[in-house]
Motif scaffolding. Structure first.
Motif, short mmCIF file in Angstrom:
data_model
loop_
_atom_site.label_atom_id
_atom_site.label_comp_id
_atom_site.label_asym_id
_atom_site.label_seq_id
_atom_site.Cartn_x
_atom_site.Cartn_y
_atom_site.Cartn_z
N UNK B 23 0.83 -1.21 0.00
CA UNK B 23 0.00 0.00 0.00
C UNK B 23 0.87 1.25 0.00
N UNK B 24 1.90 1.23 0.83
CA UNK B 24 2.74 2.42 0.90
C UNK B 24 3.48 2.63 -0.41
N UNK B 25 3.89 1.54 -1.04
CA UNK B 25 4.57 1.69 -2.34
C UNK B 25 3.63 2.31 -3.35
N UNK B 26 2.39 1.81 -3.32
CA UNK B 26 1.41 2.33 -4.28
C UNK B 26 1.17 3.83 -4.05
N UNK B 27 1.03 4.17 -2.77
CA UNK B 27 0.80 5.59 -2.44
C UNK B 27 1.96 6.45 -2.90
N UNK B 28 3.17 5.95 -2.67
CA UNK B 28 4.35 6.71 -3.08
C UNK B 28 4.35 6.91 -4.57
N UNK B 29 3.99 5.86 -5.31
CA UNK B 29 3.98 5.98 -6.77
C UNK B 29 2.97 7.02 -7.22
N UNK B 31 1.86 9.54 -5.51
CA UNK B 31 2.35 10.88 -5.16
C UNK B 31 3.36 11.37 -6.18
N UNK B 32 4.27 10.49 -6.55
CA UNK B 32 5.28 10.88 -7.55
C UNK B 32 4.61 11.26 -8.86
N UNK B 33 3.64 10.44 -9.24
CA UNK B 33 2.97 10.71 -10.52
C UNK B 33 2.26 12.05 -10.48
N UNK B 34 1.58 12.30 -9.37
CA UNK B 34 0.83 13.56 -9.26
C UNK B 34 1.78 14.75 -9.28
N UNK B 35 2.88 14.62 -8.53
CA UNK B 35 3.85 15.71 -8.53
C UNK B 35 4.39 15.95 -9.92
#
Lengths: 609, 255
Positions: B23-29, B31-35
């Protein structure tokens, strides 16, 4: 209409008068349309509002496609054949206003009054209703104010006087008497209560208790002067210990020296940061706020309604008033912003607050950058070419800094190589002429004639005290023309705006001498008074001038700006009232404390929470 | 039984561990994509300069020019109180198009709209009313000065065209005369503006226009400046075409 109220944020109310026409307008902010109806001022047409609304709705529905899909090109290329629809709507509106039959007077049977009395009578007697009741009895009942009391009081009245028409026969006398007695007792009970209720209040107040102050409880004994022995005798006073250290404060101070005020430069840096932040696109800021805000506002295509904006606007209005903007101007500004935003579709990632704040900020910047910028140096050069002096008049109420800022402006002009003649037309205030003489001496010491090719840069023209100011001004201008001075600065006496004879005198001075620039000097500390001052000054100048286009105030000098931190609202009030620019800002009492207004910085300080 | 009991426990434990980690990996991904998207969006806004701005005083003829360029037809126009923008096909054979933006000339509005659109400007068309020029020369120069000393404009240096409009009227001044008068006026203006009292927060004073010491000349500016004569109304009145050849050619050259 397009050049005056709408761009200048006066679009609060939706009607505009120009010469013989009244224009009523309605803004559609979603598609950026303006609907205007013009009619003669003397007519009072009742159907105009309804007509505008109908036209708006129909036009929008009919041409919705063109607006939504093609945008500006649609507006350009589309043919808007609306004439037939408009004529039809106009005819409908006219007819609806005409067709209203004159109201027929209701007969007494139909009126509510008869029904009321009838109802009451039904309750008391349960018999078939009486129709005719004497009117004067109804009048008596009005005083009591209750319907229930009306019938018995009427009945009592009817009892007292023998019933003339005999309708009261059905109410037997005994019944009436009993009813009356009940009513009487009831009323007296009520009155008794009423008279009893103020009594306990007086009872409470009889025993006066000494007032207890929250913070001064400990000094109750000291404050008690009831003991006459101690009053007025010197020995009874407790001997205070005189501590010279406490009185004089800092031991290390040099005697006789005045220290400077510590000034933090962080404010400046903060202001600059704020200025830079506002110049960046605000969508990002709004985005962060929106993401953590309500989910409803995230996805776009939500149009703003009045109810959404009202709480935000209320808060902004209070914020503006706290920042020293005059109250009525804050109200008008918020109204105008509301009108501009009503019905607008918000973009994605924007909240209502951010949209309203953005709109208000733009409105404020717009107000502070009004029509023509007064470039004094440019105009002085023009006047130089025509070999006549450039005349500037300073007016304002007492104590705002006219003479001080006149000295500052003459210093600035001298630095730019123009020679200045100061006309001392303040013939009233004690020391006014001496003050200007001191300034002249100082300025000449700073810029001696040797460094400017042998000519004196500053000279004072004065004729003492008690003379007519307009005459002195005229003589000063002709003296300047003969001697070849570039600028004449005319200093007038301070006067209150509702002092009619003095305002007439000022208007005469300005009308007779026709100065190139009339500067109103106002202090930044002024609050709601600014509105009154400017309106009355302008009115006086307009009323007493003989010319077709009277000379009004051309510019504003905002003084004592260093005394307000960020409560810079006075700038907004003044420019809003006159729609003339703020030419100079005075920030102190030395010659270098003259600045020009930076609209964005002032608005940033104003919007800062 | 113990092993059996451990098995589901281990499985559950493994699931638990992998659950939040994944889940945390997915969230990080995300966030990166949104940024990355936001960054691209902001970059895009800053770097794409496809707009041609129409600036000028009130009644210079900007809105009519806009209408003529886009549709070729004459329209009655009113004082603009807001901007209008549309894409304009620069030439028939190439498919390059620019966004034409018509800004209001009203004094209270012009600076605000300029602020909004100056970053996106690839070229600026400054429309001048050639008939009223003698009367308005100071106002024209003041607005032009404000445009030229603007920080963003100096940095991006968009091509500048001064379109001397209303040439169909006989009293219209020629482009050469307008150029000379503007240069003289701007020469005076830069002296008076730099001598004005500094602004309140003492932000950097107005930048120097052109070279010091020499009289002001349009060639001293960092951007290319051209003068062109045109007539939005056209010599044949409302029915005929407008004389916009110079303007159109310049647009082709700039894009």
């Amino acid at each position: 209409l397009l050049t005056a109220p709408l761009p200048q944020e006066r679009g609060g109310n939706n009607s505009f008068t120009h010469e013989a026409l009244t224009l009523k307008y309605k803004l559609d902010n979603q598609f950026e349309l303006v609907f205007v109806v013009g009619f003669q001022k003397i007519l009072t047409l009742t159907y105009v509002d309804k007509l505008i609304d109908d036209v708006h709705k129909e036009f929008r529905d009919k041409y919705r496609n063109e607006f939504q899909q093609k945008g500006a090109l649609g507006l350009l290329n589309g043919t808007f054949d609306f004439k037939d629809d408009f004529m039809r709507l106009l005819r409908d509106a006219e007819e609806s206003s005409r067709v209203r039959a004159p109201t027929v007077m209701k007969t007494f049977e139909q009126s509510l009054k008869s029904q009321k009395t009838v109802k009451c009578m039904i309750e008391t007697r349960g018999e078939k209703p009486k129709e005719k009741v004497k009117n004067k009895k109804n009048k008596g009942s009005k005083k009591e104010g209750t319907e229930a009391a009306a019938a018995p009081s009427k009945a009592s009245g009817g009892d007292k006087q023998p019933p003339a028409s005999g309708e009261k026969e059905e109410l037997t006398k005994d019944e009436i008497l009993q009813k009356n007695r009940e009513e009487f007792f009831r009323r007296h009970m009520k009155a008794g209560e009423k008279s009893r209720s103020p009594k306990p209040d007086t009872q409470k107040e009889k025993g006066k208790k000494p007032r207890v102050w929250d913070l001064g409880n400990s000094n109750a004994k000291v404050l008690d002067y009831s003991n006459s022995a101690t009053n007025g005798s010197a020995e009874a006073c407790p001997v205070e210990e005189f501590d010279p250290d406490m009185a004089l404060g800092d031991k290390n101070r040099e005697p006789g020296r005045l220290y400077d005020l510590e000034y933090e430069s962080e404010d400046e840096a903060e202001e600059e940061k704020v200025v830079q932040n506002t110049s960046k696109p605000s969508a990002k800021k709004g985005g962060l706020g929106g993401m953590f805000g309500m989910l409803k506002g995230l996805v776009g295509s939500k149009s703003l309604t009045r109810e959404d904006m009202d709480p935000v606007l209320e808060k902004m209005k209070d914020h503006l008033i706290a920042k020293n903007v005059a109250a009525e101007i804050a109200v008008q500004l918020c109204e105008s912003v509301a009108k501009k935003l009503e019905g607008k579709v918000m973009g994605t990632f924007t909240t209502v607050t951010s949209t309203v704040k953005q709109a208000l900020q733009e409105a404020l910047v717009q107000i502070l950058q009004p029509q023509r910028r007064v470039d004094m140096l440019r105009d002085v050069m023009d006047a130089q070419r025509h070999r006549r002096p450039y005349v500037v008049t300073f007016c304002g109420v007492n104590g705002v800094g006219k003479s001080t800022n006149l000295a500052k402006i003459s210093f600035w002009l001298i630095e730019n190589g123009f020679s200045v003649l100061i006309a001392a037309c303040d013939t009233f205030r004690a020391g006014a002429v001496e003050q200007l003489r001191t300034h002249t001496r100082r300025l000449n010491a700073l810029h001696p004639p040797e460094s400017h090719g042998g000519r004196t840069m500053v000279q004072l023209y004065e004729k003492g005290y008690g003379k007519d100011a307009a005459g002195i001004a005229m003589e000063a201008i002709s003296y300047a023309r003969n001697q070849g001075f570039d600028v004449v600065l005319v200093d007038t006496a301070g006067r209150m705006q509702d002092n009619a004879p003095l305002m007439t005198a000022l208007a005469k001075l300005i009308a007779v001498n026709a100065p190139d620039l009339v500067l109103f000097v106002g202090e930044a500390l002024v609050g709601n008074e600014a509105v009154d001052q400017l309106v009355k000054f302008n009115k006086a100048l307009a009323d007493h001038s003989m010319a077709q286009t009277p000379r009004l105030i051309d510019g504003i000098v905002l003084t004592k700006f260093d005394t307000i931190d960020d409560k810079v609202g006075a700038a907004i009030s003044m420019t809003y009232i006159t729609s003339k620019p703020i030419v100079f800002v005075g920030t102190g009492q030395t010659y270098c404390d003259l600045r020009s207004l930076n609209a964005k910085a002032v608005v940033a300080a104003l919007m800062k929470a | 039984a113990m092993a059996g009991g451990l098995e589901p426990d281990l499985a559950a434990l493994r699931r638990e561990l992998s659950g939040p980690a994944a889940l945390s990996v997915v969230i990080a991904l995300i966030a990166v994509a949104v940024t990355f998207l936001i960054w691209r969006f902001v970059q895009g806004r800053r770097s794409s300069r496809k707009a041609v701005l129409l600036l000028g005083l009130c009644d210079a003829g900007k809105t009519l020019l806009f209408a003529r360029l886009l549709s070729g037809r004459y329209r009655d126009t009113q004082t603009s109180i807001t901007d209008s923008s549309a894409t304009y096909q620069v030439s028939r054979d190439k498919s390059t198009s620019v966004t034409l933006i018509d800004l209001p000339g009203h004094e209270s509005l012009r600076l605000q709209f300029l602020e909004r659109f100056k970053a996106a400007a690839r070229a600026i068309v400054f429309v001048v009313d050639s008939v009223a020029f003698q009367r308005e020369v100071k106002d024209v120069a003041e607005f032009l000065y404000q445009v030229l000393v603007d920080g963003t404009v100096l940095k991006n240096a968009p091509a500048l065209l001064i379109a001397c409009n209303k040439q169909d009227v006989t009293m219209a001044k020629s482009a050469k005369l307008i150029q000379q008068q503007l240069e003289k006026e701007l020469n005076t203006l830069r002296v008076t503006r730099s001598a004005a009292p500094t602004s309140l927060d003492s932000s950097g004073g107005p930048s120097q226009l052109g070279k010091k010491g020499k009289d002001f000349d349009f060639s001293q500016l960092p951007m290319k400046v051209e003068f062109v004569e045109c007539s939005a109304r056209g010599s044949k009145g409302e029915e005929g075409d407008a004389d916009l050849e110079g303007l159109e050619k310049w647009l082709v050259k700039v894009t």
